[in-house]
Design a protein around this motif. Structure first.
Motif, PDB file in Angstrom:
ATOM      1  N   UNK A  87       0.988  -1.128   0.069  1.00  0.00           N
ATOM      2  CA  UNK A  87      -0.067  -0.002   0.145  1.00  0.00           C
ATOM      3  C   UNK A  87       0.900   1.189  -0.093  1.00  0.00           C
ATOM      4  N   UNK A  88       2.214   1.208   0.002  1.00  0.00           N
ATOM      5  CA  UNK A  88       2.695   2.139   0.068  1.00  0.00           C
ATOM      6  C   UNK A  88       3.479   3.000  -1.109  1.00  0.00           C
ATOM      7  N   UNK A  89       3.462   2.302  -2.395  1.00  0.00           N
ATOM      8  CA  UNK A  89       3.638   3.030  -3.594  1.00  0.00           C
ATOM      9  C   UNK A  89       2.585   3.216  -4.391  1.00  0.00           C
ATOM     10  N   UNK A  90       2.252   4.517  -4.408  1.00  0.00           N
ATOM     11  CA  UNK A  90       1.162   5.032  -5.246  1.00  0.00           C
ATOM     12  C   UNK A  90       1.397   5.141  -6.780  1.00  0.00           C
ATOM     13  N   UNK A  91       2.710   4.739  -7.215  1.00  0.00           N
ATOM     14  CA  UNK A  91       2.940   4.745  -8.579  1.00  0.00           C
ATOM     15  C   UNK A  91       2.778   3.288  -9.232  1.00  0.00           C
ATOM     16  N   UNK A  92       2.306   2.219  -8.538  1.00  0.00           N
ATOM     17  CA  UNK A  92       2.447   0.859  -8.950  1.00  0.00           C
ATOM     18  C   UNK A  92       1.061   0.725 -10.146  1.00  0.00           C
ATOM     19  N   UNK A  93       1.402   0.495 -10.913  1.00  0.00           N
ATOM     20  CA  UNK A  93       0.315   0.474 -12.231  1.00  0.00           C
ATOM     21  C   UNK A  93       0.661  -0.527 -13.470  1.00  0.00           C
ATOM     22  N   UNK A  94      -0.109  -0.463 -14.187  1.00  0.00           N
ATOM     23  CA  UNK A  94       0.103  -1.348 -15.663  1.00  0.00           C
ATOM     24  C   UNK A  94      -0.128  -0.119 -16.614  1.00  0.00           C
ATOM     25  N   UNK A  95       0.934  -0.004 -17.738  1.00  0.00           N
ATOM     26  CA  UNK A  95       1.031   1.106 -18.549  1.00  0.00           C
ATOM     27  C   UNK A  95       0.832   0.339 -19.970  1.00  0.00           C
ATOM     28  N   UNK A  96      -0.127   0.874 -20.692  1.00  0.00           N
ATOM     29  CA  UNK A  96      -0.390   0.335 -22.193  1.00  0.00           C
ATOM     30  C   UNK A  96       1.038   1.198 -23.039  1.00  0.00           C
ATOM     31  N   UNK A  97       1.352   0.737 -24.298  1.00  0.00           N
ATOM     32  CA  UNK A  97       2.424   1.157 -24.837  1.00  0.00           C
ATOM     33  C   UNK A  97       2.482   2.618 -25.029  1.00  0.00           C
ATOM     34  N   UNK A  98       1.388   3.226 -25.412  1.00  0.00           N
ATOM     35  CA  UNK A  98       1.529   4.706 -25.806  1.00  0.00           C
ATOM     36  C   UNK A  98       1.897   5.426 -24.624  1.00  0.00           C
ATOM     37  N   UNK A  99       1.538   5.110 -23.434  1.00  0.00           N
ATOM     38  CA  UNK A  99       1.852   5.771 -22.126  1.00  0.00           C
ATOM     39  C   UNK A  99       3.259   5.518 -21.678  1.00  0.00           C
ATOM     40  N   UNK A 100       3.580   4.048 -22.021  1.00  0.00           N
ATOM     41  CA  UNK A 100       5.041   3.797 -21.891  1.00  0.00           C
ATOM     42  C   UNK A 100       6.062   4.595 -22.619  1.00  0.00           C
ATOM     43  N   UNK A 101       5.884   4.852 -23.965  1.00  0.00           N
ATOM     44  CA  UNK A 101       6.627   5.754 -24.754  1.00  0.00           C
ATOM     45  C   UNK A 101       7.093   7.084 -24.049  1.00  0.00           C
ATOM     46  N   UNK A 102       6.183   7.512 -23.290  1.00  0.00           N
ATOM     47  CA  UNK A 102       6.511   9.011 -22.793  1.00  0.00           C
ATOM     48  C   UNK A 102       7.840   8.798 -21.849  1.00  0.00           C
ATOM     49  N   UNK A 103       8.005   7.664 -21.397  1.00  0.00           N
ATOM     50  CA  UNK A 103       9.341   7.517 -20.361  1.00  0.00           C
ATOM     51  C   UNK A 103      10.548   7.050 -20.953  1.00  0.00           C
ATOM     52  N   UNK A 104      10.445   6.942 -22.349  1.00  0.00           N
ATOM     53  CA  UNK A 104      11.639   6.988 -22.876  1.00  0.00           C
ATOM     54  C   UNK A 104      12.644   7.876 -22.770  1.00  0.00           C
ATOM     55  N   UNK A 105      13.997   7.385 -22.843  1.00  0.00           N
ATOM     56  CA  UNK A 105      15.046   8.614 -22.864  1.00  0.00           C
ATOM     57  C   UNK A 105      15.239   9.153 -24.563  1.00  0.00           C
ATOM     58  N   UNK A 106      14.990   8.055 -25.320  1.00  0.00           N
ATOM     59  CA  UNK A 106      15.041   8.409 -26.733  1.00  0.00           C
ATOM     60  C   UNK A 106      13.679   7.810 -27.404  1.00  0.00           C
ATOM     61  N   UNK A 107      12.927   8.837 -27.706  1.00  0.00           N
ATOM     62  CA  UNK A 107      11.539   8.615 -28.343  1.00  0.00           C
ATOM     63  C   UNK A 107      11.533   7.776 -29.548  1.00  0.00           C
ATOM     64  N   UNK A 108      12.711   8.145 -30.337  1.00  0.00           N
ATOM     65  CA  UNK A 108      12.576   7.649 -31.724  1.00  0.00           C
ATOM     66  C   UNK A 108      13.004   6.164 -31.692  1.00  0.00           C
ATOM     67  N   UNK A 109      14.070   5.652 -30.943  1.00  0.00           N
ATOM     68  CA  UNK A 109      14.574   4.449 -30.886  1.00  0.00           C
ATOM     69  C   UNK A 109      13.697   3.501 -30.135  1.00  0.00           C
ATOM     70  N   UNK A 110      13.044   3.882 -28.926  1.00  0.00           N
ATOM     71  CA  UNK A 110      12.261   3.078 -28.178  1.00  0.00           C
ATOM     72  C   UNK A 110      10.992   2.702 -28.915  1.00  0.00           C
ATOM     73  N   UNK A 111      10.382   3.497 -29.662  1.00  0.00           N
ATOM     74  CA  UNK A 111       9.132   3.253 -30.415  1.00  0.00           C
ATOM     75  C   UNK A 111       9.254   2.171 -31.436  1.00  0.00           C
TER      76      UNK A 111
END
Length: 398
Positions: A266-290
């Motif tokens: 119950x302590x981690x408010x960031x626990x979640x499942x992310x679909x691919x489009x949401x995951x893409x926003x976390x990339x360090x290089x957007x072009x290559x991760x996509x």
């Protein structure tokens, strides 16, 4: 530059392997077998958890934010010159993690929330054209859902009133509020900030330009237009959850989060499942991760104390691991031995000469069936144990 080339080469290799004769399974070597009875997982849990029983109070709002993130473009999606991401921390916007309105005179996000209330959920993202700060244009965007359209309209008007700069216009959007300001300092930078309101949604973009001489206002306005166009198009796929139902939103997808190494209950408010489009926003290089995500068919990522990427199949997981490894390492990392009895695991730690090990914290990666798993920690031994626990959680799970 060497790092960029290496990462691009890895992506090219993974795609080339998938195109080889005989299909992906024939082209990509299988992950080594692991005897889970020999793995040292320390005191970490190794059985699936009941994520609903340990639900964080903000879990529903986080889930709604991720839904908005899945209907939001990365900067690369509307202008492929924006490929470098420097933002750290979560992209979600909730009442617990309120938005910060740059240029509006607020000292911090909580002060802004006190003046502009009613935040329900939202998503923020950013990128820049160059790897170095202030070496090219940068952009930050945000979509914030408010409790009702009156509150979103108030935010739209109040921010325009408070934000420094002169009014301007965006082609095709006569209802956009726009402010353009030039600030002198180490770099003389032009800022263009613009807002739209659509129902209970506030749509915001902040463009910084430290390089154009003289400043190219029309070119910057065109970037804003492209963002508005793309964001409005993608929001057609967003189905707002009724306010009364947000706290009841299921937080797991296909049991993925229940099989992800959990933080303290119950302590981690960031626990979640992310679909691919949401995951893409976390990339360090957007072009290559996509490219890597598309090649491997990664559809969901679950994140808590551990991180799990679900690929199309086991061969695709092996390829995606290579891409994730290339994208996670920095020049401050060095490769080290993986955990005992876990062949195929790749681990990294800070180089011995690094003054601050926190600048390159240790992490490990490996593959379990169709899943790529990743563990991060503050010390290597703990990263080993977290990886082992995550492996056990997924062993035999299809």
């Amino acid at each position: 530059m060497r790092k960029i080339r290496a990462y691009s080469a890895v992506i090219a290799l993974t795609i080339a392997l998938s195109a080889c004769g005989g299909g992906p399974d024939a082209a990509t070597p299988a992950a080594p077998e692991v005897d889970i009875t020999k793995l040292d997982s320390g005191n970490y849990p190794t059985k699936p958890t009941d994520v609903e029983a340990n639900r964080h109070p903000a879990a529903g709002a986080l889930r709604e934010s991720i839904k908005i993130g899945a209907a939001s473009p990365t900067p690369y999606d509307f202008d492929n010159r924006f490929i470098y991401v420097k933002q750290r921390g979560g992209r979600h916007v909730t009442d617990d993690n309120p938005p910060f309105y740059s240029g509006a005179g607020f000292e911090n996000a909580k002060e802004g929330l006190a003046v502009i209330p009613g935040v329900v959920a939202g998503w923020k993202t950013s990128a820049q054209r160059r790897d170095e700060f202030d070496a090219g244009r940068g952009v930050a965007t945000m979509v914030v859902r408010f409790s009702n359209s009156d509150q979103s309209r108030f935010a739209y008007e109040e921010l325009a009133k408070r934000t420094e700069g002169n009014p301007d216009q965006i082609p095709g959007y006569p209802d956009a509020h726009v402010r353009v300001a030039i600030k002198k300092g180490s770099y003389t930078t032009q800022y263009m900030r613009a807002w739209l309101v659509r129902g209970d949604l506030l749509i915001y973009i902040h463009l910084s330009d430290p390089v154009s001489m003289p400043f190219d206002g029309p070119a910057n306005a065109e970037i804003v237009k492209k963002y508005f166009d793309k964001q409005l198009e993608m929001l057609k796929s967003y189905s707002p959850t009724p306010l009364a139902e947000i706290d009841k939103l299921p937080i797991d997808v296909d049991g993925l989060l229940s099989h992800t190494l959990p933080s303290e209950s119950g302590k981690n408010g960031g626990a979640a499942v992310y679909p691919t489009q949401a995951l893409l926003h976390t990339a360090r290089r957007l072009d290559t991760l996509s490219l890597a995500l598309a090649d491997a068919g990664v559809d969901y990522t679950s994140s808590d104390l551990g991180t799990v990427y679900r690929a199309r199949d086991s061969a695709a997981a092996v390829r995606y691991m290579a891409a994730e490894e290339a994208g996670s390492t920095t020049p401050k990392h060095t490769k080290v031995d993986g955990p005992p009895d876990m062949p195929g695991a790749h681990c990294y730690n800070a180089k011995p000469e690094e003054k601050y090990a926190s600048d390159a914290p240790p992490f490990c990666l490996t593959v379990v069936g169709r899943y790529v798993i990743k563990s991060n920690s503050t010390n290597l031994q703990d990263a080993y144990q977290r990886l082992a626990a995550q492996y056990k959680l997924l062993a035999g799970y299809s």
